[in-house]
Design an enzyme around this catalytic site. Structure first.
Site, PDB file in Angstrom:
ATOM      1  N   ASP A 237       0.805  -1.225   0.000  1.00 61.15           N
ATOM      2  CA  ASP A 237       0.000   0.000   0.000  1.00 61.15           C
ATOM      3  C   ASP A 237       0.837   1.275   0.000  1.00 61.15           C
ATOM      4  OD1 ASP A 237      -2.219  -1.684   0.115  1.00 61.15           O
ATOM      5  OD2 ASP A 237      -2.144  -1.736   2.300  1.00 61.15           O
TER       6      ASP A 237
ATOM      7  N   GLY B 227      -4.563  -4.367  -3.724  1.00 60.41           N
ATOM      8  CA  GLY B 227      -5.569  -3.336  -3.958  1.00 60.41           C
ATOM      9  C   GLY B 227      -4.838  -2.072  -4.319  1.00 60.41           C
ATOM     10  N   HIS B 228      -4.962  -1.653  -5.566  1.00 64.86           N
ATOM     11  CA  HIS B 228      -4.217  -0.492  -6.049  1.00 64.86           C
ATOM     12  C   HIS B 228      -5.202   0.608  -6.419  1.00 64.86           C
ATOM     13  CE1 HIS B 228      -0.817  -3.506  -7.314  1.00 64.86           C
ATOM     14  NE2 HIS B 228      -1.019  -3.473  -6.016  1.00 64.86           N
TER      15      HIS B 228
ATOM     16  N   VAL C 139      -8.586  -3.700   0.117  1.00 61.49           N
ATOM     17  CA  VAL C 139      -9.196  -5.016  -0.034  1.00 61.49           C
ATOM     18  C   VAL C 139      -9.966  -5.405   1.218  1.00 61.49           C
ATOM     19  CG1 VAL C 139      -8.608  -7.476  -0.173  1.00 61.49           C
ATOM     20  CG2 VAL C 139      -7.524  -5.852  -1.726  1.00 61.49           C
TER      21      VAL C 139
ATOM     22  N   GLY D 250       1.518   2.933  -2.632  1.00 58.35           N
ATOM     23  CA  GLY D 250       1.111   3.797  -3.743  1.00 58.35           C
ATOM     24  C   GLY D 250       1.655   3.278  -5.075  1.00 58.35           C
ATOM     25  N   LYS D 251       1.856   1.961  -5.144  1.00 57.62           N
ATOM     26  CA  LYS D 251       2.380   1.360  -6.389  1.00 57.62           C
ATOM     27  C   LYS D 251       1.444   1.642  -7.560  1.00 57.62           C
ATOM     28  CE  LYS D 251       2.388  -2.657  -4.330  1.00 57.62           C
ATOM     29  NZ  LYS D 251       2.175  -2.289  -2.921  1.00 57.62           N
TER      30      LYS D 251
ATOM     31  N   GLN E 130       1.955  -6.288  -3.281  1.00 58.24           N
ATOM     32  CA  GLN E 130       2.511  -6.453  -1.937  1.00 58.24           C
ATOM     33  C   GLN E 130       3.867  -5.726  -1.827  1.00 58.24           C
ATOM     34  OE1 GLN E 130       1.294  -9.783  -3.427  1.00 58.24           O
ATOM     35  NE2 GLN E 130      -0.601  -8.775  -2.879  1.00 58.24           N
TER      36      GLN E 130
ATOM     37  N   ASN F 111      -5.425 -10.229  -3.669  1.00 56.42           N
ATOM     38  CA  ASN F 111      -5.081  -9.672  -2.342  1.00 56.42           C
ATOM     39  C   ASN F 111      -4.565  -8.240  -2.509  1.00 56.42           C
ATOM     40  OD1 ASN F 111      -2.820 -10.706  -3.683  1.00 56.42           O
ATOM     41  ND2 ASN F 111      -1.797 -11.436  -1.842  1.00 56.42           N
TER      42      ASN F 111
HETATM   43  P1  GDP Z   1      -0.663   0.159  -3.524  1.00 63.84           P
HETATM   44  O1  GDP Z   1      -1.262  -1.091  -3.002  1.00 63.84           O
HETATM   45  O2  GDP Z   1       0.814   0.230  -3.288  1.00 63.84           O
HETATM   46  O3  GDP Z   1      -1.012   0.426  -4.956  1.00 63.84           O
HETATM   47  O4  GDP Z   1      -1.276   1.341  -2.664  1.00 63.84           O
HETATM   48  P2  GDP Z   1      -2.834   1.542  -2.314  1.00 63.84           P
HETATM   49  O5  GDP Z   1      -3.508   2.106  -3.500  1.00 63.84           O
HETATM   50  O6  GDP Z   1      -3.406   0.323  -1.690  1.00 63.84           O
HETATM   51  O7  GDP Z   1      -2.729   2.592  -1.132  1.00 63.84           O
HETATM   52  C1  GDP Z   1      -2.156   3.843  -1.308  1.00 63.84           C
HETATM   53  C2  GDP Z   1      -3.210   4.902  -0.973  1.00 63.84           C
HETATM   54  O8  GDP Z   1      -2.595   6.165  -0.867  1.00 63.84           O
HETATM   55  C3  GDP Z   1      -4.263   5.062  -2.066  1.00 63.84           C
HETATM   56  O9  GDP Z   1      -5.482   5.409  -1.458  1.00 63.84           O
HETATM   57  C4  GDP Z   1      -3.734   6.214  -2.904  1.00 63.84           C
HETATM   58  O10 GDP Z   1      -4.762   6.921  -3.569  1.00 63.84           O
HETATM   59  C5  GDP Z   1      -3.087   7.065  -1.861  1.00 63.84           C
HETATM   60  N1  GDP Z   1      -1.909   7.817  -2.303  1.00 63.84           N
HETATM   61  C6  GDP Z   1      -0.932   7.464  -3.206  1.00 63.84           C
HETATM   62  N2  GDP Z   1       0.020   8.407  -3.255  1.00 63.84           N
HETATM   63  C7  GDP Z   1      -0.323   9.362  -2.372  1.00 63.84           C
HETATM   64  C8  GDP Z   1       0.282  10.588  -1.939  1.00 63.84           C
HETATM   65  O11 GDP Z   1       1.364  10.977  -2.376  1.00 63.84           O
HETATM   66  N3  GDP Z   1      -0.374  11.297  -0.982  1.00 63.84           N
HETATM   67  C9  GDP Z   1      -1.553  10.891  -0.442  1.00 63.84           C
HETATM   68  N4  GDP Z   1      -2.120  11.641   0.483  1.00 63.84           N
HETATM   69  N5  GDP Z   1      -2.149   9.740  -0.820  1.00 63.84           N
HETATM   70  C10 GDP Z   1      -1.540   8.997  -1.765  1.00 63.84           C
HETATM   71  P1  IMO Z   2      -0.902  -4.295  -2.215  1.00 63.39           P
HETATM   72  O1  IMO Z   2      -0.502  -4.816  -3.564  1.00 63.39           O
HETATM   73  C1  IMO Z   2      -0.928  -4.758   2.105  1.00 63.39           C
HETATM   74  C2  IMO Z   2      -1.019  -8.860   3.652  1.00 63.39           C
HETATM   75  C3  IMO Z   2      -2.260  -9.296   4.378  1.00 63.39           C
HETATM   76  C4  IMO Z   2      -1.652 -10.262   5.382  1.00 63.39           C
HETATM   77  C5  IMO Z   2      -0.554 -10.935   4.554  1.00 63.39           C
HETATM   78  C6  IMO Z   2      -0.941 -12.282   3.953  1.00 63.39           C
HETATM   79  O2  IMO Z   2      -2.194  -3.542  -2.218  1.00 63.39           O
HETATM   80  O3  IMO Z   2       0.225  -3.544  -1.579  1.00 63.39           O
HETATM   81  P2  IMO Z   2      -2.499 -12.972   1.916  1.00 63.39           P
HETATM   82  O4  IMO Z   2      -3.966 -12.752   1.695  1.00 63.39           O
HETATM   83  O5  IMO Z   2      -1.629 -12.377   0.868  1.00 63.39           O
HETATM   84  O6  IMO Z   2      -2.165 -14.401   2.203  1.00 63.39           O
HETATM   85  O7  IMO Z   2      -2.189 -12.180   3.297  1.00 63.39           O
HETATM   86  O8  IMO Z   2      -0.234 -10.033   3.523  1.00 63.39           O
HETATM   87  N1  IMO Z   2      -1.248  -8.335   2.301  1.00 63.39           N
HETATM   88  C7  IMO Z   2      -1.176  -7.023   1.980  1.00 63.39           C
HETATM   89  N2  IMO Z   2      -0.976  -5.945   2.756  1.00 63.39           N
HETATM   90  N3  IMO Z   2      -1.053  -4.620   0.777  1.00 63.39           N
HETATM   91  C8  IMO Z   2      -1.229  -5.695  -0.019  1.00 63.39           C
HETATM   92  O9  IMO Z   2      -1.214  -5.623  -1.366  1.00 63.39           O
HETATM   93  C9  IMO Z   2      -1.337  -6.976   0.588  1.00 63.39           C
HETATM   94  N4  IMO Z   2      -1.535  -8.231   0.100  1.00 63.39           N
HETATM   95  C10 IMO Z   2      -1.465  -9.045   1.161  1.00 63.39           C
HETATM   96  O10 IMO Z   2      -2.879  -8.205   5.027  1.00 63.39           O
HETATM   97  O11 IMO Z   2      -1.044  -9.560   6.420  1.00 63.39           O
HETATM   98 MG    MG Z   3      -2.824  -1.698  -1.791  1.00 68.25          MG
END
Ligand code: GDP
Ligand code: IMO
Ligand code: MG
Length: 429
Positions: free
Chosen positions: A13, A40-41, A299, A15-16, A223, A38
């Site tokens: 999470d 969530g982007h 997620v 910000g990929k 992840q 698993n």
């Molecule tokens: P990912 O799993 O690495 O793709 O990251 P996620 O999308 O799950 O979580 C990142 C969260 O931070 C999302 O809600 C993005 O919209 C938000 N985000 C990404 N970059 C920034 C940033 O520079 N500032 C802020 N405030 N939010 C950001």
């Molecule tokens: P993104 O791509 C954050 C965590 C789960 C749990 C562990 C194992 O959005 O960064 P799993 O269901 O994979 O067997 O769970 O990994 N986990 C994540 N945490 N971001 C994710 O993906 C994750 N995908 C799995 O919360 O701790």
């Molecule tokens: Mg995520």
């Protein structure tokens, strides 16, 4: 080599999705190479917010997306996601989405087993997403997986289901969970086949052609390194290799094609699920980071645990993940804090270490050693040039570069696509 691999440098999470979407404007192909739904982007483009789990983030820009063989694919989850983004105005067809024919499938028995096991673990649970990721990878290495290509061979599918169910129903019975009937699963899969098979192909051939034509490929990790099944905080990890080295095996291309490895790191730390988190904050500051950063799992919906930036851990991720440059995100979330802490190492008993050791007990005992930096009163939110940043914010970024031993090449200052500062072009290598 003008390709780029994007991987998470913390616990996910970071910000990929935002960074991949931003870079995708200059790539022709975006490939997912590990993980499953698993992930969530979240991508914010103007008024629209896209939440992607399986679809490569390039789909939002209309780029060709490939789901590589290293992913575990839940067919129903994919079709649901396609329906969701279609309702938002995107077109996802076999023209712009290809799926490796050898990708292993997640069947309904995988989440059932995942959840039954987590329930049985009680207090010791890992906090998985419950989506069957671990059980699906187990079946892959145990040579039991139903793969996408099997949907084209009903006789093969039927025989493989017998073997799969012998294993799974024994386990489910032991855990007191309902068993699965073969005919029902077979019928479901055969009904899905005509909807999925048009996407299937030998993805390695397309990537090989891309390599020869010089098309730019972006490898999108899910992840993060600290959730890597080998290098993460085992057993509190996911079930795949998240390091850039796996982009080659998980896509079906040689390691020299991976190109520049970009590690994404938040300007602080978060973690969903259980497991060690040395810099976790249980106070008002931690809650403030969670509120300002909107730290809720895409997620799971669970509130993410928050803490200070752990430079010791990111440095480790840089080394084992092969990270050559960092994209530092969510700098804006630190706006207004009087002082900031960065973890530079750990105290474990009488020892001082500049790495997180592998043993569970030592990981749980690791006490962070902090360095304190001045905060800033100005705003970084929405900044699109380095010159707009307060001096203390620049200092914070520079100190992170030194400590993690990798240059910060991108900065993100809000969820919005264009609120990004480029310091060095990742495609330039
Ligand atoms: P990912 O799993 O690495 O793709 O990251 P996620 O999308 O799950 O979580 C990142 C969260 O931070 C999302 O809600 C993005 O919209 C938000 N985000 C990404 N970059 C920034 C940033 O520079 N500032 C802020 N405030 N939010 C950001
Ligand atoms: P993104 O791509 C954050 C965590 C789960 C749990 C562990 C194992 O959005 O960064 P799993 O269901 O994979 O067997 O769970 O990994 N986990 C994540 N945490 N971001 C994710 O993906 C994750 N995908 C799995 O919360 O701790
Ligand atoms: Mg995520």
């Amino acid at each position: 080599m003008a390709n780029v691999a994007v991987i998470g440098a913390q616990w996910g999470d970071e910000g990929k999705g935002k960074v991949v979407d931003w870079l995708a404007s200059r790539a022709e192909i975006v490939v997912r190479f590990q993980g499953g739904h698993n992930a969530g982007h979240t991508l914010v483009v103007g008024e629209q917010t896209y939440k992607l789990s399986l679809l490569p983030s390039g789909v939002v820009r209309g780029k060709l997306g490939i789901i590589g063989n290293g992913v575990v694919l839940d067919p129903q989850a994919l079709l649901d996601e396609i329906a969701r983004v279609t309702a938002q105005g995107l077109a996802v067809t076999p023209e712009n989405l290809r799926i490796a024919e050898n990708v292993p499938l997640i069947l309904p028995l995988h989440p059932a087993l995942d959840k039954a096991r987590e329930a049985a673990r009680g207090e010791d649970r890992i906090g998985t997403t419950g989506r069957g990721i671990g059980p699906a990878y187990e079946d892959k290495v145990a040579r039991r997986s139903i793969r996408l290509c099997d949907l084209a061979e009903p006789a093969t599918l039927s025989a493989k289901l017998d073997e799969l169910l012998l294993h799974h129903n024994s386990l489910l019975r032991g855990l007191g969970a309902p068993e699965f009937a073969k005919q029902e699963l077979l019928d479901q899969l055969l009904a899905l086949a005509p909807r999925l098979l048009p996407f299937a192909e030998a993805a390695w051939e397309r990537l090989d052609a891309a390599r020869h034509s010089g098309a730019r490929v972006l490898f999108e990790g899910a992840q993060a390194v600290m959730l890597d099944v080998d290098h993460g905080t085992y057993p509190y990890v996911t079930s795949s290799n998240t390091v850039a080295g796996n982009a080659a095996a998980g896509a079906g291309i040689g390691p020299d094609a991976i190109g520049m490895v970009l590690g994404i790191a938040k300007a602080y730390s978060t973690r969903v699920g259980a497991g060690p988190f040395p810099t976790e904050l249980h106070d008002e500051i931690g809650r403030g980071l969670g509120d300002r950063g909107n730290e809720y799992g895409t997620v799971t919906g669970r509130r993410r645990r928050c803490g200070w930036f752990d430079a010791c851990l990111v440095r480790q991720a840089v080394k084992v993940g092969g990270i050559q440059g960092i994209a530092l995100t969510k700098l804006d979330v630190l706006d207004g804090l009087e002082e900031l802490k960065i973890c530079t190492g750990y105290r474990i008993g009488a020892e001082t270490l500049r790495r997180l050791p592998a043993a569970m007990g030592a990981q749980a005992a690791a006490q962070p050693i902090y360095e304190t930096l001045e905060g800033w009163s100005g705003s970084t939110r929405g900044a699109r040039s380095y010159a707009e940043l307060p001096a203390a914010a620049v200092k914070y970024v520079r100190r992170i570069e030194e400590l993690v031993e990798a240059p910060v090449v991108l900065l993100s200052t809000s969820p919005e696509r264009d609120d990004t500062i480029t310091l060095r072009d990742p495609f330039a290598g």
